[in-house]
Write a protein that holds these residues in place. Structure first.
Motif, mmCIF file in Angstrom:
data_model
loop_
_atom_site.group_PDB
_atom_site.id
_atom_site.type_symbol
_atom_site.label_atom_id
_atom_site.label_comp_id
_atom_site.label_asym_id
_atom_site.label_seq_id
_atom_site.Cartn_x
_atom_site.Cartn_y
_atom_site.Cartn_z
ATOM 1 N N UNK A 193 -44.492 0.686 -17.294
ATOM 2 C CA UNK A 193 -43.311 1.576 -17.279
ATOM 3 C C UNK A 193 -42.788 1.613 -15.863
ATOM 4 N N UNK A 194 -43.534 2.060 -14.686
ATOM 5 C CA UNK A 194 -43.169 2.354 -13.674
ATOM 6 C C UNK A 194 -42.605 1.307 -12.699
ATOM 7 N N UNK A 195 -43.080 0.013 -13.031
ATOM 8 C CA UNK A 195 -42.389 -1.185 -12.727
ATOM 9 C C UNK A 195 -41.040 -1.363 -13.157
ATOM 10 N N UNK A 196 -40.959 -1.260 -14.527
ATOM 11 C CA UNK A 196 -39.662 -1.288 -14.968
ATOM 12 C C UNK A 196 -38.661 -0.096 -14.507
ATOM 13 N N UNK A 197 -39.167 1.104 -14.249
ATOM 14 C CA UNK A 197 -38.122 2.139 -13.472
ATOM 15 C C UNK A 197 -37.722 1.711 -12.093
ATOM 16 N N UNK A 198 -38.615 1.067 -11.585
ATOM 17 C CA UNK A 198 -38.259 0.577 -10.028
ATOM 18 C C UNK A 198 -37.218 -0.569 -10.275
ATOM 19 N N UNK A 199 -37.311 -1.424 -11.138
ATOM 20 C CA UNK A 199 -36.439 -2.539 -11.478
ATOM 21 C C UNK A 199 -34.884 -1.757 -12.066
ATOM 22 N N UNK A 200 -34.992 -0.816 -12.771
ATOM 23 C CA UNK A 200 -33.913 -0.358 -13.419
ATOM 24 C C UNK A 200 -33.132 0.598 -11.988
ATOM 25 N N UNK A 201 -33.942 1.062 -11.205
ATOM 26 C CA UNK A 201 -33.223 1.896 -9.918
ATOM 27 C C UNK A 201 -32.424 0.847 -9.168
ATOM 28 N N UNK A 202 -32.931 -0.553 -9.130
ATOM 29 C CA UNK A 202 -32.473 -1.472 -8.292
ATOM 30 C C UNK A 202 -31.149 -1.950 -8.746
ATOM 31 N N UNK A 203 -31.323 -2.005 -10.046
ATOM 32 C CA UNK A 203 -29.921 -2.502 -10.834
ATOM 33 C C UNK A 203 -28.940 -1.203 -10.756
ATOM 34 N N UNK A 204 -29.389 -0.112 -10.744
ATOM 35 C CA UNK A 204 -28.535 1.047 -10.694
ATOM 36 C C UNK A 204 -27.674 1.114 -9.373
ATOM 37 N N UNK A 205 -28.470 0.478 -8.155
ATOM 38 C CA UNK A 205 -27.881 0.487 -6.871
ATOM 39 C C UNK A 205 -26.992 -0.792 -6.654
ATOM 40 N N UNK A 206 -26.860 -1.509 -7.619
ATOM 41 C CA UNK A 206 -25.761 -2.603 -7.719
ATOM 42 C C UNK A 206 -26.110 -3.928 -7.937
ATOM 43 N N UNK A 207 -27.508 -4.215 -8.111
ATOM 44 C CA UNK A 207 -28.215 -5.473 -8.328
ATOM 45 C C UNK A 207 -27.614 -5.937 -9.710
#
Length: 317
Positions: A193-207
């Motif tokens: 889940x934490x791995x996915x949160x990191x990915x979600x934050x990356x997308x939230x920053x514009x990825x």
């Protein structure tokens, strides 16, 4: 119009003076269809189906496809001969208009002339082809005229199939999956889940979601950027589906747990449910039944022409 299409068209009905004296594939009332015409048409016939001669490794499949191509050439010759019998005349103005349209579509007079020359023909041959093609089209249209579908049949078909004309709500989503084995320790589940949160934050920053999915998702859809296409309710895992349908277009979900792991879901588009009105449905049925009648009429006309004319299929031998 593609160059190879033009070359093939020219081989279909060019004047006798331009035809090869080589091997013959078939004769229709004594008129020859050369192997050259068949070979060129066969290549175009396969291309229209997204295939190439070299890709056909099964001899039986090759023979069937070649036979179908020859059937089409024979039908074209039958229609042209029927047009002659009926005295169908295509005016010079109509032929000129059609040729002018083709010339323009191919890039102008110089390009048109050069391509004809490359094919070994001149404009007179193409004009003759166009006249014959238009005549054959006209006689085929006359022979396959159909009436309006019977209204009782329209109503009965509509009543039987009305439910199928309605479309449920559908959504198109992309997702990123981090797999979690069945029966995994709580620490393993939380780490995923934490791995996915990191990915979600990356997308939230514009990825870009699709790009991230290609690099990070562990689902088979990763190569397509996580694209799952359109689907309606009842097609996905319940937890996944509930989260996906709750999203607004362009939104990304919180991590969603299912039996296979953790998901991020991105809603690309939503298509609302539609329910056709009775008037719309009846119009749809009329159009459908008319198309069916037209197809049947064309098959019957061609079958009648084949049975009432003398056809010698040499290529089949």
């Amino acid at each position: 119009m593609r160059l190879n299409t033009l070359l093939v068209l020219l081989t279909l009905w060019v004047p006798t003076a331009f035809c090869s004296n080589g091997p013959v594939a078939a004769r229709v009332n004594g008129e020859e269809i050369s192997q050259l015409r068949l070979e060129r048409y066969f290549a175009e016939y396969l291309e229209d189906q997204g295939r190439a001669v070299a890709s056909i490794r099964n001899p039986s499949a090759y023979k069937q496809l070649r036979k179908a191509a020859l059937d089409a050439l024979i039908d074209k010759e039958l229609l042209w001969q029927e047009a002659l019998k009926r005295g169908v005349v295509i005016s010079d103005a109509t032929v000129k208009s059609q040729v002018d349209q083709t010339r323009q579509a191919m890039g102008g007079a110089q390009v048109f002339a050069r391509r004809l020359e490359d094919a070994g023909f001149d404009e007179a041959a193409y004009i003759e082809y166009t006249r014959r093609d238009l005549a054959a089209q006209q006689v085929f249209a006359e022979l396959t005229k159909i009436g309006e579908p019977d209204e009782k049949q329209v109503r009965a078909f509509f009543d039987e199939h009305r439910a199928e004309m309605s479309r449920p709500e559908e959504i198109r989503v992309r997702h990123i999956l981090i797999k979690v084995p069945q029966g995994a320790e709580p620490s393993t589940v939380e780490a995923a889940r934490l791995r996915l949160e990191v990915i979600r934050n990356k997308i939230g920053q514009g990825a870009d979601f699709a790009s991230v999915a290609r690099n990070s998702s562990e689902d088979v859809s990763a190569s397509q950027g996580g694209d799952l296409g359109y689907f309606s309710r009842g097609r996905m895992l319940p937890e996944f589906e509930a989260a996906a349908f709750a999203l607004a277009p362009g939104a990304v979900s919180e991590p969603v747990r299912t039996a296979v792991g953790w998901h991020l879901i991105y809603l690309e588009n939503r298509m609302e449910a539609t329910d056709v009105t009775e008037e719309q449905g009846l119009d749809m049925v009329r159009a459908y039944l008319a198309r069916q009648k037209q197809v049947q009429a064309r098959l019957q006309v061609l079958a009648q022409l084949r049975s009432s004319n003398r056809i010698e299929r040499i290529d089949d031998d």
